[in-house]
Design an enzyme around this catalytic site. Structure first.
Site, PDB file in Angstrom:
ATOM      1  N   GLU A  41      -6.872  -3.917   8.390  1.00 28.14           N
ATOM      2  CA  GLU A  41      -6.002  -4.856   7.699  1.00 28.14           C
ATOM      3  C   GLU A  41      -6.586  -6.265   7.806  1.00 28.14           C
ATOM      4  O   GLU A  41      -7.507  -6.506   8.587  1.00 28.14           O
ATOM      5  CB  GLU A  41      -4.615  -4.810   8.326  1.00 28.14           C
ATOM      6  CG  GLU A  41      -4.008  -3.438   8.098  1.00 28.14           C
ATOM      7  CD  GLU A  41      -2.642  -3.291   8.718  1.00 28.14           C
ATOM      8  OE1 GLU A  41      -1.942  -4.292   8.833  1.00 28.14           O
ATOM      9  OE2 GLU A  41      -2.295  -2.152   9.068  1.00 28.14           O
TER      10      GLU A  41
ATOM     11  N   THR B 214       0.839  -1.209   0.000  1.00 26.79           N
ATOM     12  CA  THR B 214       0.000   0.000   0.000  1.00 26.79           C
ATOM     13  C   THR B 214       0.871   1.255   0.000  1.00 26.79           C
ATOM     14  O   THR B 214       0.730   2.132  -0.859  1.00 26.79           O
ATOM     15  CB  THR B 214      -0.884  -0.008   1.271  1.00 26.79           C
ATOM     16  OG1 THR B 214      -1.602  -1.224   1.287  1.00 26.79           O
ATOM     17  CG2 THR B 214      -1.837   1.171   1.297  1.00 26.79           C
TER      18      THR B 214
ATOM     19  N   LYS C   9       2.592   4.375  18.222  1.00 29.83           N
ATOM     20  CA  LYS C   9       2.673   5.775  17.792  1.00 29.83           C
ATOM     21  C   LYS C   9       2.838   6.698  18.999  1.00 29.83           C
ATOM     22  O   LYS C   9       3.589   7.682  18.946  1.00 29.83           O
ATOM     23  CB  LYS C   9       1.421   6.136  16.994  1.00 29.83           C
ATOM     24  CG  LYS C   9       1.328   5.369  15.668  1.00 29.83           C
ATOM     25  CD  LYS C   9      -0.047   5.494  15.043  1.00 29.83           C
ATOM     26  CE  LYS C   9      -0.143   4.772  13.712  1.00 29.83           C
ATOM     27  NZ  LYS C   9      -1.503   4.594  13.231  1.00 29.83           N
TER      28      LYS C   9
ATOM     29  N   ILE D  33      -0.285  13.210   8.577  1.00 32.63           N
ATOM     30  CA  ILE D  33      -0.262  14.413   9.420  1.00 32.63           C
ATOM     31  C   ILE D  33       1.174  14.709   9.847  1.00 32.63           C
ATOM     32  O   ILE D  33       1.827  13.855  10.430  1.00 32.63           O
ATOM     33  CB  ILE D  33      -1.117  14.218  10.704  1.00 32.63           C
ATOM     34  CG1 ILE D  33      -2.546  13.812  10.343  1.00 32.63           C
ATOM     35  CG2 ILE D  33      -1.105  15.468  11.557  1.00 32.63           C
ATOM     36  CD1 ILE D  33      -3.417  13.519  11.550  1.00 32.63           C
TER      37      ILE D  33
HETATM   38  P1  NAP Z   1       1.908  -3.989   2.829  1.00 34.02           P
HETATM   39  O1  NAP Z   1       0.823  -3.476   1.954  1.00 34.02           O
HETATM   40  O2  NAP Z   1       1.728  -5.282   3.509  1.00 34.02           O
HETATM   41  O3  NAP Z   1       3.239  -4.029   1.940  1.00 34.02           O
HETATM   42  C1  NAP Z   1       4.447  -4.600   2.389  1.00 34.02           C
HETATM   43  C2  NAP Z   1       5.404  -4.683   1.220  1.00 34.02           C
HETATM   44  O4  NAP Z   1       6.671  -5.042   1.717  1.00 34.02           O
HETATM   45  C3  NAP Z   1       5.045  -5.716   0.174  1.00 34.02           C
HETATM   46  O5  NAP Z   1       5.392  -5.225  -1.097  1.00 34.02           O
HETATM   47  C4  NAP Z   1       5.928  -6.907   0.525  1.00 34.02           C
HETATM   48  O6  NAP Z   1       6.316  -7.684  -0.602  1.00 34.02           O
HETATM   49  C5  NAP Z   1       7.154  -6.197   1.037  1.00 34.02           C
HETATM   50  N1  NAP Z   1       7.910  -7.017   1.981  1.00 34.02           N
HETATM   51  C6  NAP Z   1       7.520  -7.390   3.236  1.00 34.02           C
HETATM   52  N2  NAP Z   1       8.481  -8.123   3.832  1.00 34.02           N
HETATM   53  C7  NAP Z   1       9.485  -8.222   2.922  1.00 34.02           C
HETATM   54  C8  NAP Z   1      10.744  -8.866   2.931  1.00 34.02           C
HETATM   55  N3  NAP Z   1      11.165  -9.555   3.991  1.00 34.02           N
HETATM   56  N4  NAP Z   1      11.522  -8.764   1.835  1.00 34.02           N
HETATM   57  C9  NAP Z   1      11.096  -8.074   0.762  1.00 34.02           C
HETATM   58  N5  NAP Z   1       9.914  -7.431   0.686  1.00 34.02           N
HETATM   59  C10 NAP Z   1       9.125  -7.519   1.752  1.00 34.02           C
HETATM   60  O7  NAP Z   1       2.238  -2.929   3.978  1.00 34.02           O
HETATM   61  P2  NAP Z   1       1.899  -1.356   3.983  1.00 34.02           P
HETATM   62  O8  NAP Z   1       0.485  -1.142   4.442  1.00 34.02           O
HETATM   63  O9  NAP Z   1       2.344  -0.739   2.735  1.00 34.02           O
HETATM   64  O10 NAP Z   1       2.805  -0.874   5.226  1.00 34.02           O
HETATM   65  C11 NAP Z   1       4.185  -0.734   5.091  1.00 34.02           C
HETATM   66  C12 NAP Z   1       4.754  -0.030   6.327  1.00 34.02           C
HETATM   67  O11 NAP Z   1       4.169   1.269   6.451  1.00 34.02           O
HETATM   68  C13 NAP Z   1       4.464  -0.718   7.661  1.00 34.02           C
HETATM   69  O12 NAP Z   1       5.559  -0.518   8.515  1.00 34.02           O
HETATM   70  C14 NAP Z   1       3.245   0.021   8.198  1.00 34.02           C
HETATM   71  O13 NAP Z   1       3.132  -0.043   9.603  1.00 34.02           O
HETATM   72  C15 NAP Z   1       3.569   1.418   7.740  1.00 34.02           C
HETATM   73  N6  NAP Z   1       2.400   2.308   7.599  1.00 34.02           N
HETATM   74  C16 NAP Z   1       1.354   1.909   6.876  1.00 34.02           C
HETATM   75  C17 NAP Z   1       0.264   2.776   6.707  1.00 34.02           C
HETATM   76  C18 NAP Z   1      -0.910   2.365   5.887  1.00 34.02           C
HETATM   77  O14 NAP Z   1      -1.853   3.153   5.774  1.00 34.02           O
HETATM   78  N7  NAP Z   1      -0.918   1.192   5.258  1.00 34.02           N
HETATM   79  C19 NAP Z   1       0.293   4.044   7.314  1.00 34.02           C
HETATM   80  C20 NAP Z   1       1.418   4.414   8.063  1.00 34.02           C
HETATM   81  C21 NAP Z   1       2.475   3.542   8.185  1.00 34.02           C
HETATM   82  P3  NAP Z   1       5.464  -8.949  -1.081  1.00 34.02           P
HETATM   83  O15 NAP Z   1       4.089  -8.419  -1.395  1.00 34.02           O
HETATM   84  O16 NAP Z   1       6.222  -9.426  -2.246  1.00 34.02           O
HETATM   85  O17 NAP Z   1       5.441  -9.898   0.099  1.00 34.02           O
HETATM   86  N1  HSE Z   2      -3.616   0.685  10.761  1.00 34.30           N
HETATM   87  C1  HSE Z   2      -3.382   2.078  10.999  1.00 34.30           C
HETATM   88  C2  HSE Z   2      -4.669   2.812  11.284  1.00 34.30           C
HETATM   89  C3  HSE Z   2      -2.724   2.737   9.813  1.00 34.30           C
HETATM   90  O1  HSE Z   2      -5.759   2.243  11.170  1.00 34.30           O
HETATM   91  O2  HSE Z   2      -4.589   3.976  11.643  1.00 34.30           O
HETATM   92  C4  HSE Z   2      -1.252   2.512   9.793  1.00 34.30           C
HETATM   93  O3  HSE Z   2      -0.637   3.285  10.760  1.00 34.30           O
END
Ligand code: NAP
Ligand code: HSE
Length: 430
Positions: free
Chosen positions: A192, A15, A207, A138
């Site tokens: 999620e 994402t 956080k 933010i």
């Molecule tokens: P996600 O959709 O699950 O994406 C994770 C990505 O990382 C996928 O492309 C996955 O590849 C890759 N990956 C995971 N482990 C790996 C490894 N060991 N080696 C290589 N590639 C790997 O997660 P996301 O929602 O984007 O979140 C990513 C980070 O941002 C997290 O730390 C989360 O807490 C943070 N975050 C997310 C949000 C949000 O709104 N989603 C907001 C703030 C912060 P594959 O698909 O090939 O497995």
């Molecule tokens: N899962 C979090 C939320 C987003 O619902 O706010 C990633 O920090």
């Protein structure tokens, strides 16, 4: 004149990674004028190459081999958006050793290993920025570290989890029960696949640990945060809260008190006149109180592809400016104090307590007496309509020491006249 190019590698294309890729592309035409260089994504690391290839224009940048990135001296900057502790922690440390700067959105990692990572960044004089790790789009880390640096900050509180705020909003506005609201959050893509960290308050706890460390200049880790989720909140609690002029929100509250730092994430009743009461759906908001600025509030989208990428790209641009000005590693760890963390039993709270009890004379008095004997002062006690053969009572306490309240509850739970302790929810404020 040839363009100045800064090469970056993206670890993860889920994402957030996809969002970063898109925002960098949207910024491409004006990047050079804005920051003095163009950021090129030279490599993208994923596990599943085929899945990732469908998401980008040039699949030749994809790799599943970290060495191709860490050993490439032309890559200045690593953007870690994989999530999880390992291998993210090890790879970030290796990136610093290899002379690369790092941006991450990984709150799990920063909340537990922030100190180690910042120390390593300082050792190699690299930048380590993590604006997206708290409240998504933010801006809050940079305001706390820089814009508000002239303050002694005494409190940081807010709504820092979008999924639970969406669920509580649906329960409040549409009378849904928790399970129904969670199912809707999942269907709409807010929650999620495994929503445990959100609904148990762990995501918000991480956080709050990060924000408290920065606000109070003293290290707070996730283990120091008292967390409670929203799974036990019912639509009846929300209705009764409304009768008391309140809404229920999952609040993160961090205070720097004379007796230590307290950091907690708990569902709380908050007056419906408080600005946070109107922060609804998946929005987040953070309140900061400082001795010079007084109150400041930050509001916006706390998650999602583009809002989170907005924060990450801001960090990337900052690092590019630092590289060009030969000023990297300027702002590192700001935890120069070692303040104690308060024992949760010594924190003070007000409580909303809902009980099902025998409907006969003397029952209210016996419960009031247990509370009184344990230093728990009652602010309100209301008998609701009968629920079957039982009386339902709601008690709102004054501010009490949590340890005293817990002692009283141990006795109340064992009383013959008490059939069920249906809810125990904290009330925000003095
Ligand atoms: P996600 O959709 O699950 O994406 C994770 C990505 O990382 C996928 O492309 C996955 O590849 C890759 N990956 C995971 N482990 C790996 C490894 N060991 N080696 C290589 N590639 C790997 O997660 P996301 O929602 O984007 O979140 C990513 C980070 O941002 C997290 O730390 C989360 O807490 C943070 N975050 C997310 C949000 C949000 O709104 N989603 C907001 C703030 C912060 P594959 O698909 O090939 O497995
Ligand atoms: N899962 C979090 C939320 C987003 O619902 O706010 C990633 O920090």
């Amino acid at each position: 004149m040839s363009k100045k190019v800064i090469n970056a590698a993206l670890l993860g294309l889920g994402t957030v990674g996809t969002g970063v890729y898109k925002v960098l592309r949207q910024q491409r035409d004006e990047m050079e004028q804005k920051i003095g260089a163009v950021v090129e994504i030279k490599k993208i690391l994923v596990r599943n190459l085929k899945k990732a290839a469908a998401k980008i224009d040039d699949p030749s940048v994809l790799t599943n081999n970290w060495k191709e990135i860490v050993e490439d001296d032309s890559i200045d900057l690593v953007i870690e958006v994989m999530g999880g502790i390992e291998p993210a922690r090890t790879w970030i440390l290796e990136a610093f050793q290899a002379g690369k700067h790092v941006v991450t959105a990984n709150k799990d990692l920063v909340a537990s290993y922030g100190s180690e990572l910042l120390d390593s960044a300082a050792e190699y004089r690299r930048d380590f920025l993590f604006e997206a790790s708290v409240a998504g789009g933010i801006p809050i880390i940079r305001p706390l570290k820089q814009c508000l640096a002239g303050n002694h900050i005494s409190e940081v509180m807010g709504i820092v989890n979008g999924t639970t705020n969406f669920i509580l909003t649906k329960m409040t506005q549409e009378g849904m029960e928790f399970a129904e609201a969670l199912a809707l959050a999942t269907k709409l893509g807010y929650a999620e696949a495994d929503p445990t960290a959100d609904i148990q308050g762990l995501d918000a706890g991480r956080k709050m640990a990060i924000m408290a460390s920065i606000a109070f200049n003293s290290r707070v880790t996730f283990q120091d945060v008292s967390t409670e989720g929203i799974t036990q909140i019912s639509s009846k609690d929300i209705r009764y809260a409304k009768e008391l002029g309140c809404v229920i929100k999952l609040l993160g509250v961090a205070r720097n008190t004379d007796t230590g730092i307290e950091v907690r994430v708990q569902p709380m009743l908050i007056p419906d006149t408080h600005p946070l009461a109107t922060v609804n759906d998946s929005f987040n908001a953070v309140f900061v109180h400082g001795d010079a600025v007084d109150d400041a509030m930050f509001y916006g989208r706390g998650a999602g592809e583009l809002p989170t990428a907005s924060a990450i790209v801001g960090d990337v641009f900052d690092i590019v400016r630092n590289i060009l000005a030969d000023a990297t590693g300027r702002i590192g760890c700001t935890c120069y104090k070692q303040l104690p963390i308060k024992d949760p039993d010594d924190m003070e709270s007000r409580f909303f307590l809902r009980l099902h009890v025998d409907d006969r004379p003397g029952v209210l008095a016996s419960i009031a007496s247990v509370l009184g004997n344990n230093n728990v002062s009652i602010a309100q006690m209301i008998q609701k309509q009968k629920d079957g053969d039982l009386a339902e009572i709601v008690v709102v306490t004054s501010g009490v020491r949590e340890g005293d309240f817990n002692d009283a509850m141990l006795i109340i739970e064992g009383m013959n006249v008490v059939h069920k302790v249906s809810s125990v929810i904290r009330v925000y404020g003095e």
